[in-house]
Design a protein around this motif. Structure first.
Motif, PDB file in Angstrom:
ATOM      1  N   THR A   1     -36.951 -18.887 -13.233  1.00  0.00           N
ATOM      2  CA  THR A   1     -37.104 -17.716 -14.091  1.00  0.00           C
ATOM      3  C   THR A   1     -37.057 -16.475 -13.206  1.00  0.00           C
ATOM      4  O   THR A   1     -37.080 -16.575 -11.970  1.00  0.00           O
ATOM      5  N   PHE A   2     -37.043 -15.309 -13.831  1.00  0.00           N
ATOM      6  CA  PHE A   2     -37.088 -14.093 -13.023  1.00  0.00           C
ATOM      7  C   PHE A   2     -38.382 -14.040 -12.218  1.00  0.00           C
ATOM      8  O   PHE A   2     -38.404 -13.546 -11.083  1.00  0.00           O
ATOM      9  N   ALA A   3     -39.476 -14.573 -12.779  1.00  0.00           N
ATOM     10  CA  ALA A   3     -40.756 -14.573 -12.064  1.00  0.00           C
ATOM     11  C   ALA A   3     -40.690 -15.468 -10.830  1.00  0.00           C
ATOM     12  O   ALA A   3     -41.210 -15.114  -9.760  1.00  0.00           O
ATOM     13  N   ASP A   4     -40.048 -16.625 -10.950  1.00  0.00           N
ATOM     14  CA  ASP A   4     -39.881 -17.517  -9.798  1.00  0.00           C
ATOM     15  C   ASP A   4     -39.131 -16.808  -8.675  1.00  0.00           C
ATOM     16  O   ASP A   4     -39.492 -16.923  -7.497  1.00  0.00           O
ATOM     17  N   ILE A   5     -38.079 -16.094  -9.040  1.00  0.00           N
ATOM     18  CA  ILE A   5     -37.271 -15.402  -8.033  1.00  0.00           C
ATOM     19  C   ILE A   5     -38.087 -14.314  -7.346  1.00  0.00           C
ATOM     20  O   ILE A   5     -38.017 -14.144  -6.122  1.00  0.00           O
ATOM     21  N   LEU A   6     -38.884 -13.590  -8.117  1.00  0.00           N
ATOM     22  CA  LEU A   6     -39.733 -12.556  -7.523  1.00  0.00           C
ATOM     23  C   LEU A   6     -40.739 -13.163  -6.547  1.00  0.00           C
ATOM     24  O   LEU A   6     -40.987 -12.606  -5.467  1.00  0.00           O
ATOM     25  N   ILE A   7     -41.319 -14.297  -6.916  1.00  0.00           N
ATOM     26  CA  ILE A   7     -42.292 -14.954  -6.033  1.00  0.00           C
ATOM     27  C   ILE A   7     -41.606 -15.454  -4.763  1.00  0.00           C
ATOM     28  O   ILE A   7     -42.119 -15.275  -3.647  1.00  0.00           O
ATOM     29  N   LEU A   8     -40.448 -16.073  -4.911  1.00  0.00           N
ATOM     30  CA  LEU A   8     -39.715 -16.555  -3.740  1.00  0.00           C
ATOM     31  C   LEU A   8     -39.300 -15.396  -2.835  1.00  0.00           C
ATOM     32  O   LEU A   8     -39.402 -15.484  -1.604  1.00  0.00           O
ATOM     33  N   ARG A   9     -38.840 -14.320  -3.437  1.00  0.00           N
ATOM     34  CA  ARG A   9     -38.458 -13.137  -2.658  1.00  0.00           C
ATOM     35  C   ARG A   9     -39.647 -12.616  -1.860  1.00  0.00           C
ATOM     36  O   ARG A   9     -39.514 -12.220  -0.692  1.00  0.00           O
ATOM     37  N   TYR A  10     -40.822 -12.642  -2.472  1.00  0.00           N
ATOM     38  CA  TYR A  10     -42.045 -12.204  -1.799  1.00  0.00           C
ATOM     39  C   TYR A  10     -42.418 -13.153  -0.658  1.00  0.00           C
ATOM     40  O   TYR A  10     -42.765 -12.711   0.451  1.00  0.00           O
ATOM     41  N   LEU A  11     -42.325 -14.454  -0.897  1.00  0.00           N
ATOM     42  CA  LEU A  11     -42.713 -15.428   0.123  1.00  0.00           C
ATOM     43  C   LEU A  11     -41.840 -15.327   1.373  1.00  0.00           C
ATOM     44  O   LEU A  11     -42.329 -15.526   2.489  1.00  0.00           O
TER      45      LEU A  11
ATOM     46  N   ALA B   1     -23.150 -25.477  -8.889  1.00  0.00           N
ATOM     47  CA  ALA B   1     -24.148 -24.447  -8.592  1.00  0.00           C
ATOM     48  C   ALA B   1     -25.509 -25.115  -8.488  1.00  0.00           C
ATOM     49  O   ALA B   1     -25.888 -25.913  -9.344  1.00  0.00           O
ATOM     50  N   TYR B   2     -26.245 -24.787  -7.458  1.00  0.00           N
ATOM     51  CA  TYR B   2     -27.518 -25.458  -7.206  1.00  0.00           C
ATOM     52  C   TYR B   2     -28.621 -24.952  -8.125  1.00  0.00           C
ATOM     53  O   TYR B   2     -29.632 -25.612  -8.306  1.00  0.00           O
ATOM     54  N   SER B   3     -28.415 -23.782  -8.731  1.00  0.00           N
ATOM     55  CA  SER B   3     -29.493 -23.144  -9.477  1.00  0.00           C
ATOM     56  C   SER B   3     -29.027 -22.654 -10.840  1.00  0.00           C
ATOM     57  O   SER B   3     -27.878 -22.254 -11.018  1.00  0.00           O
ATOM     58  N   LEU B   4     -29.963 -22.676 -11.778  1.00  0.00           N
ATOM     59  CA  LEU B   4     -29.790 -22.026 -13.072  1.00  0.00           C
ATOM     60  C   LEU B   4     -30.912 -21.014 -13.217  1.00  0.00           C
ATOM     61  O   LEU B   4     -32.074 -21.335 -12.980  1.00  0.00           O
ATOM     62  N   VAL B   5     -30.564 -19.792 -13.606  1.00  0.00           N
ATOM     63  CA  VAL B   5     -31.585 -18.774 -13.833  1.00  0.00           C
ATOM     64  C   VAL B   5     -31.677 -18.533 -15.331  1.00  0.00           C
ATOM     65  O   VAL B   5     -30.696 -18.157 -15.976  1.00  0.00           O
ATOM     66  N   THR B   6     -32.858 -18.789 -15.882  1.00  0.00           N
ATOM     67  CA  THR B   6     -33.091 -18.653 -17.313  1.00  0.00           C
ATOM     68  C   THR B   6     -34.536 -18.268 -17.556  1.00  0.00           C
ATOM     69  O   THR B   6     -35.426 -18.653 -16.793  1.00  0.00           O
ATOM     70  N   ASP B   7     -34.770 -17.514 -18.610  1.00  0.00           N
ATOM     71  CA  ASP B   7     -36.140 -17.187 -18.999  1.00  0.00           C
ATOM     72  C   ASP B   7     -36.568 -17.948 -20.249  1.00  0.00           C
ATOM     73  O   ASP B   7     -37.577 -17.617 -20.874  1.00  0.00           O
ATOM     74  N   ASP B   8     -35.799 -18.964 -20.609  1.00  0.00           N
ATOM     75  CA  ASP B   8     -36.148 -19.814 -21.749  1.00  0.00           C
ATOM     76  C   ASP B   8     -37.029 -20.946 -21.238  1.00  0.00           C
ATOM     77  O   ASP B   8     -36.540 -21.955 -20.742  1.00  0.00           O
ATOM     78  N   ILE B   9     -38.344 -20.764 -21.360  1.00  0.00           N
ATOM     79  CA  ILE B   9     -39.288 -21.712 -20.767  1.00  0.00           C
ATOM     80  C   ILE B   9     -39.996 -22.576 -21.817  1.00  0.00           C
ATOM     81  O   ILE B   9     -40.958 -23.266 -21.497  1.00  0.00           O
ATOM     82  N   LYS B  10     -39.503 -22.556 -23.046  1.00  0.00           N
ATOM     83  CA  LYS B  10     -40.134 -23.382 -24.083  1.00  0.00           C
ATOM     84  C   LYS B  10     -39.888 -24.863 -23.800  1.00  0.00           C
ATOM     85  O   LYS B  10     -38.918 -25.234 -23.130  1.00  0.00           O
TER      86      LYS B  10
END
Length: 218
Positions: free
Chosen positions: A136-146, A108-117
């Protein structure tokens, strides 16, 4: 793209009722390891289990079991990855260990996680030599917007929904700054900068104006 999911991001996105974001963005497949469903979500995500199970039943989420991995002749590889990642991340949060190990094993090319510590899966995948891109979920939202799969208003609204429902106390402005730094100003890996450059070229994204429009709403 396809992605392996960590426990935390499943909980955060499902609690907000925005799980279709995952399926729309990762159109090649979304995966979890069986222990994330059987143990991690049982302990931490009882309130979303019905919806998760419905998406598993419908095929939106594919659950990898030891038997599945054995049939694909990669169970031993997965077990080795789990043991190595336990040494790196510890055994306190097995969700992240399973998610990364599954991504490594099945390609899998991607891992989705909100553990950013620091020392967690997101930062480690950015800083170490892995062939897995963390989001993160925020990254996905930004990419979806772009890529114009959502407008600025919906992007901000969805971020606020996920952030508030799970009481994350994240700043969207801060997440945007980190995103720009990661892919343009000071990338951890040159491969990620190339990946973004290709995406911008293929989609004809007007990066500066897109971020200007988004930040006007913050």
């Amino acid at each position: 793209m396809r992605a392996s999911l960590d426990t935390n991001v499943v909980i955060h996105i499902y609690r907000a009722g925005l799980e279709d974001i995952l399926f729309d963005f990762f159109s090649d497949g979304v995966f979890i390891y069986e222990q994330i469903r059987k143990i991690e979500l049982e302990h931490h995500g009882q309130d979303i289990l019905e919806k998760v199970d419905a998406d598993i039943k419908s095929g939106k989420i594919e659950v990898y079991t030891d038997e599945t991995l054995k049939q694909q002749a990669v169970l031993r590889i997965f077990e080795n990855n789990v043991n190595e990642n336990k040494l790196l991340y510890g055994s306190g949060d097995l969700g992240e260990v399973y998610a990364i190990s599954l991504a490594q094993t099945i390609g899998a090319y991607s891992l989705v996680t909100d553990d950013i510590k620091q020392g967690g899966p997101y930062m480690s995948l950015l800083q170490l030599e892995y062939d897995i891109m963390p989001f993160t979920f925020a990254d996905i939202l930004i990419l979806r917007y772009l890529i114009e799969a959502a407008d600025a208003e919906q992007t901000v609204r969805d971020f606020n929904m996920i952030n508030e429902v799970s009481d994350l106390k994240w700043s969207f402005r801060s997440q945007i700054v980190k995103f720009i730094k990661r892919f343009w100003k000071d990338p951890y890996k040159n491969e990620e900068k190339k990946w973004m450059s290709k995406l911008v070229e293929e989609r004809k994204i007007r990066v500066k104006s897109k971020f200007t429009d988004l930040q006007k709403l913050l």
